[in-house]
Write a protein that holds these residues in place. Structure first.
Motif, short mmCIF file in Angstrom:
data_model
loop_
_atom_site.label_atom_id
_atom_site.label_comp_id
_atom_site.label_asym_id
_atom_site.label_seq_id
_atom_site.Cartn_x
_atom_site.Cartn_y
_atom_site.Cartn_z
N ARG A 6 -8.27 10.45 2.15
CA ARG A 6 -8.86 9.65 1.29
C ARG A 6 -9.53 8.89 1.48
NH1 ARG A 6 -4.82 11.30 -3.53
NH2 ARG A 6 -4.41 13.65 -3.75
N GLU A 7 -9.26 7.58 1.95
CA GLU A 7 -10.02 7.05 2.19
C GLU A 7 -10.87 6.48 3.39
OE1 GLU A 7 -7.38 3.31 2.38
OE2 GLU A 7 -6.17 3.24 0.94
N LEU B 3 -9.44 1.36 3.86
CA LEU B 3 -10.55 1.06 3.66
C LEU B 3 -10.50 -0.96 3.97
CD1 LEU B 3 -9.45 2.02 -0.55
CD2 LEU B 3 -11.88 2.59 0.85
N PRO C 117 -4.00 1.38 5.62
CA PRO C 117 -5.14 1.67 4.26
C PRO C 117 -6.09 2.14 6.07
CG PRO C 117 -4.52 -0.31 4.77
CD PRO C 117 -2.42 0.32 5.86
N GLN D 71 -3.32 9.37 1.48
CA GLN D 71 -4.46 8.43 1.12
C GLN D 71 -4.97 8.15 2.35
OE1 GLN D 71 -4.75 7.40 -1.97
NE2 GLN D 71 -6.26 5.75 -1.05
N HIS D 72 -5.01 7.66 3.73
CA HIS D 72 -5.66 7.55 4.01
C HIS D 72 -6.73 8.07 4.58
CE1 HIS D 72 -6.26 5.36 8.59
NE2 HIS D 72 -6.34 7.48 8.43
N TRP E 237 0.76 -1.37 -0.11
CA TRP E 237 -0.13 -0.24 -0.35
C TRP E 237 0.62 0.86 -0.42
CZ3 TRP E 237 -1.01 3.99 4.19
CH2 TRP E 237 -2.26 4.30 3.84
#
Length: 231
Positions: A35-36, A101, A99, A32-33, A21
């Motif tokens: 956004r997820e 998701l 992550p 990214q974290h 990831w």
């Protein structure tokens, strides 16, 4: 939200950093974290809305808004993180940011109701002053002891204050990672991240307060949306 900053209700089993990831997103773990997190909170928010006849909509919207606000600052922290490697040669913050998701793969399990009187509020200003004071006296090492004392107090009832626990536990872990890092500036990055987290915590603690009545009823809003921290 400044989700380390790590921005997590923690299981006792901790995961290792997800290198696949991390590489996929070029080490921009914080951005990214977040956004997820927006996607997870939007998706799960619909489920909680059905369970509560729309009463949790404002909580879900506040979480999404804070995640979105966090994306304005996250590139700055990601940039510093990629220049400040951990002992595992990973961007420093990627060691503590997972992550988000995978949370969607976890089933929401309702809990038995408990009395709302078991919820304990606390002063973010008070704990912030204590952490800042400890840092002035003994830098990160002393600040970490204060953070651990606060976590111990909050852990007296894990049904509530899940965002606050998430942030404080991330701070504790980040200090460990910074101490082990061979990179110059690791401890400065850790402290700046903690300061940002403490600022956000003023808002997040209010969300914890709003979520408490539903958590007492057995609806695990927020608590069921927190991924495992690395390590």
């Amino acid at each position: 939200m400044f989700t380390l900053l790590a921005l997590f209700y923690l299981s006792l089993v901790k995961a290792d950093p997800d290198n696949q990831w991390i590489n996929k997103h070029s080490g921009n773990c914080f951005t990214q974290h977040l956004r997820e997190a927006m996607l997870v909170n939007e998706t799960r928010g619909k489920t909680y809305s059905k369970l509560t006849h729309g009463k949790t909509n404002s909580i879900s919207k506040e979480l999404i808004f804070l995640d979105w606000i966090g994306t304005f600052a996250s590139p700055y922290f990601d940039s510093r993180s990629k220049k400040t490697l951990s002992k595992n040669d990973l961007p420093l913050l990627c060691e503590v940011i997972p992550p988000f998701l995978p949370v969607l793969q976890q089933e929401i399990k309702l809990n038995a109701p408990i009395d709302l009187s078991e919820y304990r509020s606390f002063s973010v200003e008070k704990i912030s002053r204590a952490i800042y004071s400890a840092h002035r006296e003994g830098q990160l090492k002393k600040a970490q002891l204060e953070i651990q004392k606060i976590i111990s107090d909050i852990n007296q009832n894990t049904r509530f204050n899940c965002l606050t626990r998430q942030f404080l536990t991330s701070m504790d872990l980040l200090i460990n990672v910074a101490h082990d890092s061979p990179s110059q500036g690791a401890q400065d990055l850790a402290w700046d991240s903690i300061r940002a987290s403490l600022y956000q915590l003023r808002l997040l603690s209010q969300i914890d307060r709003s979520a408490a009545p539903f958590q007492a009823q057995g609806i695990p809003i927020i608590c069921a949306e927190i991924p495992e921290l690395p390590h």
